[in-house]
Design a protein around this motif. Structure first.
Motif, mmCIF file in Angstrom:
data_model
loop_
_atom_site.group_PDB
_atom_site.id
_atom_site.type_symbol
_atom_site.label_atom_id
_atom_site.label_comp_id
_atom_site.label_asym_id
_atom_site.label_seq_id
_atom_site.Cartn_x
_atom_site.Cartn_y
_atom_site.Cartn_z
ATOM 1 N N ALA A 55 0.847 -1.197 0.000
ATOM 2 C CA ALA A 55 0.000 0.000 0.000
ATOM 3 C C ALA A 55 0.879 1.241 0.000
ATOM 4 C CB ALA A 55 -0.885 -0.001 1.234
ATOM 5 N N PRO A 56 0.472 2.309 -0.700
ATOM 6 C CA PRO A 56 1.251 3.542 -0.720
ATOM 7 C C PRO A 56 1.369 4.130 0.676
ATOM 8 C CG PRO A 56 -0.943 3.898 -1.640
ATOM 9 C CD PRO A 56 -0.781 2.425 -1.460
ATOM 10 N N ARG A 57 2.518 4.785 0.920
ATOM 11 C CA ARG A 57 2.720 5.413 2.224
ATOM 12 C C ARG A 57 1.701 6.530 2.424
ATOM 13 N NH1 ARG A 57 7.405 4.395 4.946
ATOM 14 N NH2 ARG A 57 8.949 3.127 3.868
ATOM 15 N N ARG A 58 1.191 6.611 3.629
ATOM 16 C CA ARG A 58 0.218 7.648 3.931
ATOM 17 C C ARG A 58 0.923 8.795 4.643
ATOM 18 N NH1 ARG A 58 -1.895 2.711 5.270
ATOM 19 N NH2 ARG A 58 -3.700 2.031 4.043
ATOM 20 N N ALA A 64 -6.212 7.954 5.510
ATOM 21 C CA ALA A 64 -6.639 6.561 5.579
ATOM 22 C C ALA A 64 -8.101 6.415 5.170
ATOM 23 C CB ALA A 64 -6.440 6.022 6.996
ATOM 24 N N GLY A 118 -5.143 2.068 -1.404
ATOM 25 C CA GLY A 118 -4.789 2.563 -0.081
ATOM 26 C C GLY A 118 -5.798 2.269 1.006
ATOM 27 N N ARG A 119 -6.650 1.267 0.803
ATOM 28 C CA ARG A 119 -7.645 0.944 1.817
ATOM 29 C C ARG A 119 -6.976 0.316 3.039
ATOM 30 N NH1 ARG A 119 -9.682 3.912 -1.257
ATOM 31 N NH2 ARG A 119 -11.332 3.391 -2.740
ATOM 32 N N ARG A 120 -7.442 0.722 4.219
ATOM 33 C CA ARG A 120 -6.939 0.143 5.463
ATOM 34 C C ARG A 120 -7.608 -1.185 5.758
ATOM 35 N NH1 ARG A 120 -5.863 3.297 10.054
ATOM 36 N NH2 ARG A 120 -4.103 4.685 9.742
#
Length: 341
Positions: A55-58, A64, A118-120
Motif C-alpha cells: 500500500a502507498p505510504r500515507r 486513511a 490505499g484501503r486500510r
C-alpha cells in the motif's frame, strides 16, 4: 486458526521469473523499456504468486480510508449502516468509501485493487463469501469485517450482527399475545444466517404457544420490496390465509402491505404485520410499522472500529459481535378480529 499466508515479494517474483528485481519493478510501473516477451513472463509469475503491491505510504492519518462494500443497490437498511460507519470514521479520522460489488466479482484482482487504492480494511455488508475471497484478502494483508453476512466461510472471519433469534422470538410472541394463531413468516434467502435465526425464533415462539405453522406459511426470497409483495400475495391467497405476518425486513413488510391492500384487506383491522430493522421507512408507512429494531447505525460503527483495530494489528475480544434487538410497537398490529380468529 491457520497462519496468514506470507505475501510474495519482488525478490520472490524475480527469482521465479529468472529476471532482476529492477525488471519486475519496471513491469509493475508500466515502463516501456521491457521486451513484450519478458513483460508477459513477469505478469504471469505475478499472477501465479498472487502478488499484491505494498500500500502507498500515507502522509497523515487523515488520508486513511476503509471500504464499505454492499452486494446490491443501496436501500434504507444500507443507509443506516453507512451513517453509522461514517460517524465512527469521523471520530477516528478515517474516510469511508462506499461501493457496490457482487460477490462473484470478488477475486484476487479485487483484493489487489483495494490495497493499491490505499484501503486500510474492508467492511462487507450482507455479502455471501466463498472461502477464496477472505483468503485473497488475507494474502493482501487487508482486514475483513462482515455485517449481517449471508454465510460464514469455514475460515474464521470477524463479523457484526444482531440478536436475530431473539428478534424473531419477540416479533412472533407479540402477534401471539394479540390472539393471532395463524401467523406466517415471509423472509429473506433460506440459506442466509440472519434469516435462519429469525425463522428459528418465529418457529420457537409458535411451538411454545402450541400454534401450528400451517403448510405454505413460511416463504423465502430477498429482503426487498418485490419479495415481500410476492410472498405476501402467496400466503394471503392460501385457502386458510394468516391473520398476521412477520416479515424478515421493513422493506418486505411494505411489499406485504401492498399485497394486502390489493386484496381489500385493512391493516391492522384485517391483517397485522411486523417488520424487522426499524429503518426510516417503518415510521413513514400508513399505518406506521410495528417492527424489530436492529441497531444498524451502531453495527456500522462497531464494524468500523473493529476493522481499524485489526488493521493496527490488535487482537479483538470476539470474532462475532451481536448487538441487542428491540421490539417497537406501532400501528400495524392489533388484536385478531373475532371474525377471523
Amino acid at each position: 486458526m491457520p497462519a496468514t499466508p506470507r505475501r510474495a515479494t519482488l525478490a520472490t517474483v524475480a527469482a521465479s521469473a529468472g529476471v532482476s528485481v529492477a525488471t519486475v519493478s519496471k513491469v509493475l510501473n508500466g515502463r516501456s523499456d521491457v521486451s513484450p516477451a519478458t513483460r508477459s513472463l513477469v505478469q504471469a509469475v505475478l499472477r501465479q504468486h498472487d502478488y499484491v503491491a505494498p500500500a502507498p505510504r500515507r502522509e497523515s492519518p487523515g488520508a486513511a480510508t476503509v471500504e464499505l462494500q454492499f452486494d446490491a443497490d443501496l436501500n434504507a437498511y444500507s443507509m443506516e449502516i453507512v451513517q453509522g460507519a461514517v460517524a465512527a470514521g469521523a471520530e477516528s479520522g478515517v474516510g469511508i468509501v462506499v461501493s457496490v460489488r457482487g460477490g462473484a466479482e470478488r477475486t484476487t484482482a479485487w483484493a489487489r485493487a483495494l490495497v493499491a487504492a490505499g484501503r486500510r480494511a474492508l467492511i462487507a455488508v450482507t455479502s455471501e463469501m466463498t472461502a477464496r475471497q477472505p483468503a485473497a484478502l488475507a494474502r493482501a494483508r487487508l482486514p475483513l469485517v462482515l455485517i449481517d453476512p449471508l454465510n460464514l466461510p469455514r475460515t474464521r472471519v470477524t463479523s457484526v450482527g444482531s440478536t436475530n433469534f431473539a428478534g424473531g422470538l419477540a416479533a412472533t410472541h407479540h402477534l401471539l399475545s394479540l390472539g393471532h394463531r395463524r401467523v406466517a413468516y415471509v423472509g429473506g434467502p433460506a440459506t442466509a444466517g440472519c434469516n435462519q435465526a429469525r425463522l428459528h425464533g418465529y418457529r420457537a415462539a409458535m411451538e411454545a404457544e402450541g400454534a401450528l405453522v400451517l403448510p405454505g406459511y413460511v416463504r423465502s426470497g430477498h429482503f426487498r420490496y418485490r419479495s415481500g409483495l410476492a410472498g405476501g400475495a402467496a400466503v394471503l391467497d392460501l385457502p386458510r390465509p394468516p391473520t398476521a405476518i412477520f416479515a424478515g425486513s421493513d422493506e418486505m413488510a411494505i411489499g406485504i402491505m401492498e399485497a394486502a391492500r390489493a386484496r381489500g384487506l385493512r391493516i391492522p383491522e384485517d391483517l397485522s404485520i411486523v417488520g424487522f430493522d426499524d429503518t426510516q421507512i417503518a415510521r413513514l408507512t400508513s399505518p406506521p410499522l410495528t417492527t424489530v429494531r436492529q441497531p444498524l447505525r451502531e453495527m456500522g460503527g462497531v464494524a468500523l472500529r473493529t476493522a481499524l483495530r485489526l488493521a493496527a494489528g490488535e487482537r479483538v475480544d470476539s470474532h462475532h459481535v451481536e448487538l441487542a434487538t428491540e421490539l417497537v410497537v406501532r400501528g400495524s398490529t392489533a388484536l385478531v378480529p373475532e371474525s377471523r380468529a
